[in-house]
Motif scaffolding. Sequence first.
Motif, PDB file in Angstrom:
ATOM      1  N   SER A  99       0.839  -1.187   0.000  1.00 58.20           N
ATOM      2  CA  SER A  99       0.000   0.000   0.000  1.00 58.20           C
ATOM      3  C   SER A  99       0.879   1.244   0.000  1.00 58.20           C
ATOM      4  CB  SER A  99      -0.875  -0.024   1.253  1.00 58.20           C
ATOM      5  OG  SER A  99      -1.526   1.191   1.427  1.00 58.20           O
ATOM      6  N   ALA A 100       0.435   2.272  -0.684  1.00 56.11           N
ATOM      7  CA  ALA A 100       1.215   3.508  -0.754  1.00 56.11           C
ATOM      8  C   ALA A 100       1.460   4.064   0.646  1.00 56.11           C
ATOM      9  CB  ALA A 100       0.497   4.532  -1.620  1.00 56.11           C
ATOM     10  N   GLU A 101       0.501   3.924   1.490  1.00 57.50           N
ATOM     11  CA  GLU A 101       0.640   4.394   2.873  1.00 57.50           C
ATOM     12  C   GLU A 101       0.107   3.324   3.822  1.00 57.50           C
ATOM     13  OE1 GLU A 101      -1.022   8.291   3.463  1.00 57.50           O
ATOM     14  OE2 GLU A 101      -0.239   8.989   1.545  1.00 57.50           O
ATOM     15  N   PRO A 102       0.886   2.253   4.027  1.00 57.02           N
ATOM     16  CA  PRO A 102       0.385   1.197   4.912  1.00 57.02           C
ATOM     17  C   PRO A 102       0.211   1.734   6.329  1.00 57.02           C
ATOM     18  CG  PRO A 102       2.705   0.852   4.453  1.00 57.02           C
ATOM     19  CD  PRO A 102       2.249   2.001   3.591  1.00 57.02           C
ATOM     20  N   ARG A 103      -0.762   1.187   7.006  1.00 58.32           N
ATOM     21  CA  ARG A 103      -0.964   1.522   8.422  1.00 58.32           C
ATOM     22  C   ARG A 103      -0.164   0.517   9.238  1.00 58.32           C
ATOM     23  NH1 ARG A 103      -6.359   0.129   8.275  1.00 58.32           N
ATOM     24  NH2 ARG A 103      -6.123  -0.315  10.470  1.00 58.32           N
ATOM     25  N   PRO A 104       1.040   0.877   9.674  1.00 60.47           N
ATOM     26  CA  PRO A 104       1.896  -0.090  10.377  1.00 60.47           C
ATOM     27  C   PRO A 104       1.222  -0.773  11.562  1.00 60.47           C
ATOM     28  CG  PRO A 104       3.144   1.877   9.868  1.00 60.47           C
ATOM     29  CD  PRO A 104       1.703   2.170   9.521  1.00 60.47           C
ATOM     30  N   GLU A 105       0.314  -0.079  12.213  1.00 55.94           N
ATOM     31  CA  GLU A 105      -0.350  -0.677  13.381  1.00 55.94           C
ATOM     32  C   GLU A 105      -1.289  -1.818  12.981  1.00 55.94           C
ATOM     33  OE1 GLU A 105      -2.989   2.680  11.991  1.00 55.94           O
ATOM     34  OE2 GLU A 105      -0.845   2.441  12.261  1.00 55.94           O
ATOM     35  N   ALA A 106      -1.578  -1.967  11.687  1.00 54.86           N
ATOM     36  CA  ALA A 106      -2.465  -3.034  11.223  1.00 54.86           C
ATOM     37  C   ALA A 106      -1.693  -4.289  10.811  1.00 54.86           C
ATOM     38  CB  ALA A 106      -3.316  -2.533  10.052  1.00 54.86           C
ATOM     39  N   TYR A 107      -0.373  -4.300  11.018  1.00 51.41           N
ATOM     40  CA  TYR A 107       0.467  -5.426  10.645  1.00 51.41           C
ATOM     41  C   TYR A 107       1.279  -5.870  11.846  1.00 51.41           C
ATOM     42  CZ  TYR A 107      -0.829  -4.078   5.956  1.00 51.41           C
ATOM     43  OH  TYR A 107      -1.552  -3.774   4.838  1.00 51.41           O
ATOM     44  N   VAL A 108       1.488  -7.160  11.955  1.00 53.10           N
ATOM     45  CA  VAL A 108       2.204  -7.717  13.096  1.00 53.10           C
ATOM     46  C   VAL A 108       3.268  -8.696  12.594  1.00 53.10           C
ATOM     47  CG1 VAL A 108       0.278  -7.445  14.714  1.00 53.10           C
ATOM     48  CG2 VAL A 108       0.480  -9.551  13.386  1.00 53.10           C
ATOM     49  N   PRO A 109       4.264  -9.015  13.432  1.00 58.45           N
ATOM     50  CA  PRO A 109       5.264 -10.009  13.020  1.00 58.45           C
ATOM     51  C   PRO A 109       4.655 -11.416  12.967  1.00 58.45           C
ATOM     52  CG  PRO A 109       6.032  -8.721  14.922  1.00 58.45           C
ATOM     53  CD  PRO A 109       4.600  -8.385  14.709  1.00 58.45           C
ATOM     54  N   TRP A 110       5.267 -12.263  12.172  1.00 60.89           N
ATOM     55  CA  TRP A 110       4.841 -13.659  12.044  1.00 60.89           C
ATOM     56  C   TRP A 110       4.774 -14.337  13.411  1.00 60.89           C
ATOM     57  CZ3 TRP A 110       3.206 -16.459   7.864  1.00 60.89           C
ATOM     58  CH2 TRP A 110       3.187 -17.844   7.974  1.00 60.89           C
ATOM     59  N   ASP A 111       5.792 -14.129  14.236  1.00 64.89           N
ATOM     60  CA  ASP A 111       5.826 -14.786  15.549  1.00 64.89           C
ATOM     61  C   ASP A 111       4.669 -14.340  16.439  1.00 64.89           C
ATOM     62  OD1 ASP A 111       8.027 -16.277  14.857  1.00 64.89           O
ATOM     63  OD2 ASP A 111       9.469 -14.945  15.825  1.00 64.89           O
ATOM     64  N   TYR A 112       4.222 -13.099  16.290  1.00 64.64           N
ATOM     65  CA  TYR A 112       3.054 -12.628  17.038  1.00 64.64           C
ATOM     66  C   TYR A 112       1.842 -13.483  16.661  1.00 64.64           C
ATOM     67  CZ  TYR A 112      -0.848  -9.720  18.540  1.00 64.64           C
ATOM     68  OH  TYR A 112      -2.003  -9.267  19.122  1.00 64.64           O
TER      69      TYR A 112
END
Length: 125
Positions: A99-112
């Motif tokens: 996304s041109a402006e991803p919302r980082p708070e909507a993504y988590v690490p795989w281990d999470y």
Amino acid sequence: MNFDWQMPRDPFADDPNDPASFLEDEEPLPPLTDEERVQIEQDLKLVAEFKRVLYPRGIMGVFFYCEDCQENHYYDWDIMAANMRSTLAGELSPVHEPSAEPRPEAYVPWDYCLGYLDGLEAPRF
């Protein structure tokens, strides 16, 4: 390469001036080992489960830290699954842009994601 309906169309498709047309053909991908194939199939099932459980909670996908550019890369659940299916088919992953402006708070690490599923399955006392 098979077209995956979940992936955006290549913006240079059918363009005779496609910048990638000037690149030399890459070596074919080596076949997956049995162990690699089993691991990717397991990861594909996990991605489906992550999406089922986390998407309704606002988690759009995962991020990975890239050592090369020293930035996080954000992948929606469907992009992750499409990349894994391409690998299983012996194809390069389709070109995609986050996304041109991803919302980082909507993504988590795989281990999470793994920990979240483990927490759901933990016995309740």
